[in-house]
Design a protein around this motif. Structure first.
Motif, PDB file in Angstrom:
ATOM      1  N   UNK A 308       9.209   3.052 -12.385  1.00  0.00           N
ATOM      2  CA  UNK A 308       8.631   4.319 -12.809  1.00  0.00           C
ATOM      3  C   UNK A 308       7.650   4.935 -11.838  1.00  0.00           C
ATOM      4  N   UNK A 309       7.577   4.407 -10.628  1.00  0.00           N
ATOM      5  CA  UNK A 309       6.677   4.981  -9.621  1.00  0.00           C
ATOM      6  C   UNK A 309       7.327   6.243  -9.054  1.00  0.00           C
ATOM      7  N   UNK A 310       6.516   7.265  -8.831  1.00  0.00           N
ATOM      8  CA  UNK A 310       7.027   8.533  -8.322  1.00  0.00           C
ATOM      9  C   UNK A 310       6.878   8.618  -6.802  1.00  0.00           C
ATOM     10  N   UNK A 311       7.887   9.124  -6.157  1.00  0.00           N
ATOM     11  CA  UNK A 311       7.862   9.401  -4.716  1.00  0.00           C
ATOM     12  C   UNK A 311       6.650  10.264  -4.356  1.00  0.00           C
ATOM     13  N   UNK A 312       6.335  11.236  -5.211  1.00  0.00           N
ATOM     14  CA  UNK A 312       5.234  12.154  -4.929  1.00  0.00           C
ATOM     15  C   UNK A 312       3.877  11.445  -4.878  1.00  0.00           C
ATOM     16  N   UNK A 313       3.787  10.281  -5.504  1.00  0.00           N
ATOM     17  CA  UNK A 313       2.529   9.534  -5.505  1.00  0.00           C
ATOM     18  C   UNK A 313       2.393   8.591  -4.320  1.00  0.00           C
ATOM     19  N   UNK A 314       3.457   8.461  -3.534  1.00  0.00           N
ATOM     20  CA  UNK A 314       3.407   7.639  -2.332  1.00  0.00           C
ATOM     21  C   UNK A 314       2.845   8.463  -1.182  1.00  0.00           C
ATOM     22  N   UNK A 315       2.332   7.771  -0.178  1.00  0.00           N
ATOM     23  CA  UNK A 315       1.793   8.461   0.991  1.00  0.00           C
ATOM     24  C   UNK A 315       2.536   8.018   2.243  1.00  0.00           C
ATOM     25  N   UNK A 316       2.678   8.948   3.172  1.00  0.00           N
ATOM     26  CA  UNK A 316       3.440   8.716   4.400  1.00  0.00           C
ATOM     27  C   UNK A 316       2.611   9.140   5.600  1.00  0.00           C
ATOM     28  N   UNK A 317       2.833   8.497   6.747  1.00  0.00           N
ATOM     29  CA  UNK A 317       2.121   8.899   7.956  1.00  0.00           C
ATOM     30  C   UNK A 317       2.863  10.041   8.646  1.00  0.00           C
ATOM     31  N   UNK A 319       4.835  10.095  10.995  1.00  0.00           N
ATOM     32  CA  UNK A 319       6.226   9.777  11.352  1.00  0.00           C
ATOM     33  C   UNK A 319       7.111   9.572  10.128  1.00  0.00           C
ATOM     34  N   UNK A 320       6.552   9.850   8.945  1.00  0.00           N
ATOM     35  CA  UNK A 320       7.333   9.708   7.720  1.00  0.00           C
ATOM     36  C   UNK A 320       7.436   8.296   7.200  1.00  0.00           C
ATOM     37  N   UNK A 321       6.588   7.384   7.694  1.00  0.00           N
ATOM     38  CA  UNK A 321       6.603   5.995   7.235  1.00  0.00           C
ATOM     39  C   UNK A 321       5.711   5.824   6.013  1.00  0.00           C
ATOM     40  N   UNK A 322       6.123   4.955   5.094  1.00  0.00           N
ATOM     41  CA  UNK A 322       5.320   4.679   3.898  1.00  0.00           C
ATOM     42  C   UNK A 322       4.044   3.951   4.304  1.00  0.00           C
ATOM     43  N   UNK A 323       2.910   4.474   3.850  1.00  0.00           N
ATOM     44  CA  UNK A 323       1.632   3.795   4.094  1.00  0.00           C
ATOM     45  C   UNK A 323       0.922   3.469   2.781  1.00  0.00           C
ATOM     46  N   UNK A 324       1.380   4.056   1.688  1.00  0.00           N
ATOM     47  CA  UNK A 324       0.809   3.771   0.370  1.00  0.00           C
ATOM     48  C   UNK A 324       1.914   3.955  -0.665  1.00  0.00           C
ATOM     49  N   UNK A 325       2.095   2.927  -1.501  1.00  0.00           N
ATOM     50  CA  UNK A 325       3.215   2.942  -2.453  1.00  0.00           C
ATOM     51  C   UNK A 325       2.875   3.588  -3.791  1.00  0.00           C
ATOM     52  N   UNK A 326       1.641   4.039  -3.953  1.00  0.00           N
ATOM     53  CA  UNK A 326       1.289   4.756  -5.167  1.00  0.00           C
ATOM     54  C   UNK A 326       0.932   3.883  -6.344  1.00  0.00           C
ATOM     55  N   UNK A 327       0.734   2.580  -6.123  1.00  0.00           N
ATOM     56  CA  UNK A 327       0.297   1.664  -7.187  1.00  0.00           C
ATOM     57  C   UNK A 327      -0.799   0.761  -6.626  1.00  0.00           C
ATOM     58  N   UNK A 328      -1.459   0.031  -7.506  1.00  0.00           N
ATOM     59  CA  UNK A 328      -2.553  -0.830  -7.071  1.00  0.00           C
ATOM     60  C   UNK A 328      -2.024  -1.997  -6.234  1.00  0.00           C
ATOM     61  N   UNK A 329      -2.912  -2.585  -5.456  1.00  0.00           N
ATOM     62  CA  UNK A 329      -2.527  -3.717  -4.604  1.00  0.00           C
ATOM     63  C   UNK A 329      -2.026  -4.890  -5.439  1.00  0.00           C
TER      64      UNK A 329
END
Length: 391
Positions: A308-317, A319-329
């Motif tokens: 149920x995690x949303x793409x919009x809540x993820x963060x990218x650098x 270069x378009x690489x994922x740097x934050x998955x939008x959930x807690x560690x």
């Protein structure tokens, strides 16, 4: 990302076109045919004959041998076969038309392995003897670009469901949208197919055209693939349709995951493949997908598809690489630690919805550097995955 440019396909001498060599020799098939480059390839056609992966042939018991850390595969893939072969020319595929002069269709490698040709009736007889206890969790008919593909898929499906209840062993269709209509999709659903998939493969229309459209003299179009995918959405319904995506053909992680979210929002699923330079393909000179990139996409896709995690809540650098998955560690570590996110993705089996029946052992990597785990990763595997993820 660098632009992954396929080689330009060579012209095919007329004496090798459309399976001319196999048809001229006209060798009668005798039971199971194992790809053999030292003998004449028999003249085999669907629906009488189908090809299956080496893993499926081992599981079915028609070949002897063992797979590394796998006792079997859970999906019986039945690939349609003809002397003329697939008339498409996808740059990353070992079955592509440009190989006509080099190798007969039934002898070509596909997702890293040979595909033995087996009489359909023999295949059905083996499974039907005890369908309740078969190691397979699903059967999949894989279509190709050929004038007979649509009708022969119907014949194979009918022959299968006449003997084997699709409630016991569900059937998936890996479609060929280029030759299909909405009526074809509806017919397959009415005949008992459970899940319908479309191999978009490319994450963007530009990469699609470059690798499997006009860029390589191939007939496929992004628009037609989406048209059939949307037909499947309406006809098969939620959770019963999906799309294949190959990661590492020049797109960004942002591109892939945006598409994954779009498919989820439509009610479907994504099935990921790690790009591997298939021997004999127009992209066999290019590098396989870096493992850090692949693991990030696998993990993010799993979070979108099943958590149920949303793409919009993820963060990218930049270069378009994922740097934050939008959930807690802590939540992220729990998902990584379970390991399911890094298993092969595809149509579900009987264990759980997020574990694919189509485990494709070593179809996108060698066993020495596993991309998609066809089994549950153990502690040693997970340590390696964490290093690749850099977490």
């Amino acid at each position: 990302m660098n632009c992954f440019e396929p080689r330009t396909p060579d012209a095919i001498p007329i004496e090798f076109k459309n399976g001319a060599r196999v048809k001229a020799n006209d060798v009668a098939p005798q039971g199971v045919y194992r790809p053999n480059y030292n003998m004449l390839t028999p003249n085999m056609r669907s629906p009488e004959y189908v090809q299956m992966s080496t893993a499926a042939a081992l599981t079915l018991g028609i070949m002897s041998g063992k797979m590394y850390r796998c006792e079997c595969t859970r999906c019986l893939n039945l690939l349609l076969t003809y002397p003329e072969g697939c008339r498409a020319n996808c740059a990353y595929c070992g079955l592509a038309r440009h190989r006509e002069a080099e190798r007969d269709y039934a002898d070509r490698n596909f997702i890293r392995v040979d595909w033995p040709a087996v009489p359909l009736d023999m295949t059905i007889d083996i499974v039907a003897k005890d369908a309740e206890q078969t190691p397979f969790h699903r059967m999949c008919i894989s279509m190709i670009t050929h004038p007979r593909s649509d009708e022969d898929t119907v014949t194979v499906l009918k022959k299968w469901t006449d003997r084997i209840d699709p409630k016991t062993l569900p059937v998936s269709i890996l479609s060929n949208p280029t030759t299909m209509t909405r009526a074809d999709v509806k017919r397959l659903h009415q005949l008992g197919a459970d899940i319908f998939t479309v191999a978009l493969d490319a994450a963007t229309p530009e990469i699609f055209d470059r690798t499997r459209g006009k860029g390589v003299q191939s007939p496929h179009s992004w628009q037609k693939y989406w048209q059939i995918l949307m037909d499947a959405r309406e006809i098969f319904g939620p959770q019963k349709f999906g799309a294949h995506i190959i990661v590492g053909m020049g797109e960004t992680e942002h591109d892939v995951l945006s598409l994954v979210q779009k498919l989820v929002d439509l009610g479907g699923h994504s099935h990921l493949f790690c790009f591997f330079p298939e021997k004999g393909s127009l992209m066999d000179h290019l590098p396989a997908t870096p493992r850090d990139q692949w693991r990030r996409v696998q993990l993010a896709r799993y979070l979108i598809d099943y958590c149920g995690v949303r793409f919009e809540n993820m963060q990218f650098d930049e270069s378009g690489r994922v740097v934050d998955y939008g959930i807690s560690e802590s939540e992220l570590q729990a998902v990584v630690g379970e390991g399911v996110a890094f298993r092969t993705s595809g149509c579900p089996g009987k264990f759980r919805d997020d574990v694919s029946a189509c485990d494709r052992p070593y179809g996108d990597s060698p066993p020495s550097n596993i991309a998609s785990y066809p089994f549950q990763p153990n502690k040693t595997d997970l340590r390696k995955i964490r290093r690749q993820l850099k977490v």
